[in-house]
Write a protein that holds these residues in place. Sequence first.
Motif, PDB file in Angstrom:
ATOM      1  N   GLN A   1       0.823  -1.211   0.000  1.00 22.68           N
ATOM      2  CA  GLN A   1       0.000   0.000   0.000  1.00 22.68           C
ATOM      3  C   GLN A   1       0.857   1.260   0.000  1.00 22.68           C
ATOM      4  O   GLN A   1       0.525   2.248  -0.660  1.00 22.68           O
ATOM      5  CB  GLN A   1      -0.924  -0.009   1.221  1.00 22.68           C
ATOM      6  CG  GLN A   1      -1.998  -1.082   1.173  1.00 22.68           C
ATOM      7  CD  GLN A   1      -2.837  -1.118   2.438  1.00 22.68           C
ATOM      8  OE1 GLN A   1      -2.512  -0.463   3.428  1.00 22.68           O
ATOM      9  NE2 GLN A   1      -3.917  -1.872   2.412  1.00 22.68           N
ATOM     10  N   ALA A   2       1.961   1.231   0.750  1.00 25.01           N
ATOM     11  CA  ALA A   2       2.839   2.401   0.827  1.00 25.01           C
ATOM     12  C   ALA A   2       3.476   2.705  -0.525  1.00 25.01           C
ATOM     13  O   ALA A   2       3.584   3.871  -0.919  1.00 25.01           O
ATOM     14  CB  ALA A   2       3.908   2.176   1.888  1.00 25.01           C
ATOM     15  N   VAL A   3       3.908   1.652  -1.246  1.00 20.45           N
ATOM     16  CA  VAL A   3       4.512   1.860  -2.560  1.00 20.45           C
ATOM     17  C   VAL A   3       3.489   2.417  -3.535  1.00 20.45           C
ATOM     18  O   VAL A   3       3.774   3.355  -4.303  1.00 20.45           O
ATOM     19  CB  VAL A   3       5.126   0.545  -3.081  1.00 20.45           C
ATOM     20  CG1 VAL A   3       5.508   0.674  -4.554  1.00 20.45           C
ATOM     21  CG2 VAL A   3       6.343   0.163  -2.263  1.00 20.45           C
ATOM     22  N   ARG A   4       2.283   1.861  -3.521  1.00 19.77           N
ATOM     23  CA  ARG A   4       1.225   2.368  -4.405  1.00 19.77           C
ATOM     24  C   ARG A   4       0.930   3.836  -4.118  1.00 19.77           C
ATOM     25  O   ARG A   4       0.757   4.647  -5.028  1.00 19.77           O
ATOM     26  CB  ARG A   4      -0.047   1.538  -4.241  1.00 19.77           C
ATOM     27  CG  ARG A   4       0.011   0.171  -4.891  1.00 19.77           C
ATOM     28  CD  ARG A   4      -1.311  -0.564  -4.716  1.00 19.77           C
ATOM     29  NE  ARG A   4      -1.276  -1.873  -5.311  1.00 19.77           N
ATOM     30  CZ  ARG A   4      -1.562  -2.133  -6.588  1.00 19.77           C
ATOM     31  NH1 ARG A   4      -1.924  -1.142  -7.382  1.00 19.77           N
ATOM     32  NH2 ARG A   4      -1.510  -3.361  -7.062  1.00 19.77           N
ATOM     33  N   ALA A   5       0.853   4.182  -2.828  1.00 14.48           N
ATOM     34  CA  ALA A   5       0.573   5.562  -2.454  1.00 14.48           C
ATOM     35  C   ALA A   5       1.695   6.492  -2.891  1.00 14.48           C
ATOM     36  O   ALA A   5       1.452   7.615  -3.355  1.00 14.48           O
ATOM     37  CB  ALA A   5       0.363   5.659  -0.950  1.00 14.48           C
ATOM     38  N   ALA A   6       2.941   6.030  -2.771  1.00 17.01           N
ATOM     39  CA  ALA A   6       4.080   6.859  -3.151  1.00 17.01           C
ATOM     40  C   ALA A   6       4.079   7.156  -4.651  1.00 17.01           C
ATOM     41  O   ALA A   6       4.354   8.291  -5.074  1.00 17.01           O
ATOM     42  CB  ALA A   6       5.381   6.166  -2.758  1.00 17.01           C
ATOM     43  N   TYR A   7       3.753   6.157  -5.457  1.00 15.95           N
ATOM     44  CA  TYR A   7       3.721   6.373  -6.902  1.00 15.95           C
ATOM     45  C   TYR A   7       2.448   7.076  -7.356  1.00 15.95           C
ATOM     46  O   TYR A   7       2.457   7.827  -8.329  1.00 15.95           O
ATOM     47  CB  TYR A   7       3.869   5.048  -7.649  1.00 15.95           C
ATOM     48  CG  TYR A   7       5.304   4.616  -7.804  1.00 15.95           C
ATOM     49  CD1 TYR A   7       6.161   5.279  -8.670  1.00 15.95           C
ATOM     50  CD2 TYR A   7       5.816   3.548  -7.088  1.00 15.95           C
ATOM     51  CE1 TYR A   7       7.484   4.889  -8.816  1.00 15.95           C
ATOM     52  CE2 TYR A   7       7.140   3.150  -7.220  1.00 15.95           C
ATOM     53  CZ  TYR A   7       7.960   3.822  -8.085  1.00 15.95           C
ATOM     54  OH  TYR A   7       9.277   3.447  -8.225  1.00 15.95           O
ATOM     55  N   GLY A   8       1.346   6.836  -6.640  1.00 16.32           N
ATOM     56  CA  GLY A   8       0.072   7.431  -7.042  1.00 16.32           C
ATOM     57  C   GLY A   8      -0.212   8.775  -6.416  1.00 16.32           C
ATOM     58  O   GLY A   8      -1.204   9.427  -6.757  1.00 16.32           O
TER      59      GLY A   8
END
Length: 246
Positions: free
Chosen positions: A220-227
């Motif tokens: 979730q953290a990676v998705r949030a960082a890219y999104g």
Amino acid sequence: MKSSGSRTRSTLGLAGFLLVVVAALGARAEPPSSKLPGRKPDSREPWGAFLGNAAHDAIGREYRMQHPFNAVFLDANLSTIVGDGKLGNPKRLSKFVGLLRPDITDTRLLVLFEIKPDDEESRSEGREQVGRYLAALNEAVEADNKLTRGTGFEGTLFLEFENGGVLWKLSWRTPEPGVTLYRWSYRRKQPGASWKERAAQKEEELPREEVEQRGELAEQAVRAAYGGGERPKGFQGQVYLPADCR
């Protein structure tokens, strides 16, 4: 008749025994069940597959971020790539072949990448898959739209947990055209040290208990960082994308 009935019962008994043996062997061959956060309790996916899914997502998003003006297809089928990428006629692909899905296809640069774990068996598998994808695509596209194996794609990102806690690292490289290999690693806590200082620590294999405990948060953290979205609830840390690591 009595003898025939006995043989029939014996045959059925033997068949039943063999089915039990085969079932038992199959059960032993199954991968360990996953109990990662966010997964269904009855999931039979190997725990390590979660890291693969997270890596594929991050690496694909990073490629797209580095090529914002290109038509980049992530895990799209060959029919979609040929048609939507305006490369040729997707009807030249058979129904089965058209469903094949390369990990990254850039229809502006006309290159393709397959993402795999960093080990020799996976590397060999990726090499073969890229060959099949290219052979199929280049039969369907126009002569000036032939695709090749991508090169030069590499990067690193870090996930810092608990603002000074453990540090996860995802790194990837493309050691041979078309095959991008990734690796997860781990740094232990070092109170008072910056994330850059801990990044220089000895690299260790990511412990299974870490994946089970923090797997969902990491994804979730990676998705949030890219999104550009909000950090997930419970994530008290930072994501350092490749641009931050250079």
